[in-house]
Design a protein around this motif. Structure first.
Motif: not given
Lengths: 117, 114
Positions: A25, A90, A23, A108, A6
């Motif tokens: 992932y 997030c 963010c 995050g 993040q």
């Protein structure tokens, strides 16, 4: 170990401006990406979440944009207000590949937003 | 509808002592999660209950941590003996389902180990 990256760590925005938090992932068990808002002394509260069938979701001044191919999602706060000053997290569901239970969230590190009047 | 509640809100204990944290989830929520946030770090998963059963405890740091969920209702998290690195904010969350289901967080318990 699965991570959600993040940025930025902190953000200062003038009242009426746009706040953007990003963010990224890794693999997830399923597509569900929530954003949480936390005020000092309180627990995180769900702000807005996006599910797999859309690339953008808007609720009032808050919009999530989701890019599945890039594995990225972002939060946009339009017309930022001093009352929006909080920490934003997030999150993404843990992936089976990382031994996740398919239910727990990977968070995050948070973005501390300050909106100046 | 009452939200997730946690007790105590703040606990200060000495290294080596025992502390028990309690979480009352939203009524009807079968899924209960414990998370922890150490200062400056991300919120990290500890474990997940489905009703009274431990679904996943892969995030528990070590065997000094023991979690229980009596009758599928409230849950306790015991730290025994506490160490300095256990300091942080412990959050409990509950949800109706696992998949794509909102997790509602409690206000947290701030644990300080001195």
């Amino acid at each position: 170990q699965q991570q959600v990256k993040q940025s930025p760590q902190s953000l200062i925005v003038q009242k009426g401006g746009i706040s953007i938090i990003n963010c990224a992932y890794e693999n997830t068990a399923f597509d569900y990406f929530p954003w949480y808002q936390q005020f000092p002394g309180k627990g995180p509260a769900l702000l807005i979440a996006i599910r797999p069938d859309v690339s953008e979701k808007k609720e009032g001044r808050f919009t999530i944009s989701f890019n599945k191919s890039a594995k990225q999602f972002s939060l946009h706060i339009m017309d930022s207000q001093p009352g929006d000053s909080a920490t934003y997290f997030c999150a993404a569901p843990a992936s089976r590949n990382y031994g996740g239970s398919q239910g727990n969230l990977i968070f995050g590190k948070g973005t501390k937003l300050s909106v100046k009047p | 509808e009452a939200g997730v509640t946690q007790f105590p809100s703040h606990s200060v204990i000495e290294k080596g002592q025992t502390v028990t944290l309690r979480c009352d989830p939203i009524s009807g929520h079968d899924n209960l999660y414990w998370y922890r946030r150490v200062m400056g770090k991300e919120i990290k998963f500890l474990l997940h209950f489905v009703k009274e059963s431990k679904q996943d405890e892969s995030g528990m740091p070590n065997n000094r941590f023991l979690a229980e969920r009596t009758g599928g209702t409230y849950s306790t998290l015991k730290v025994q003996p506490a160490e300095l690195e256990d300091s942080g904010v412990y959050f409990c969350a509950s949800s109706q389902r696992v998949y794509q289901s909102t997790q509602y967080f409690g206000p947290g318990t701030r644990l300080t180990v001195t």
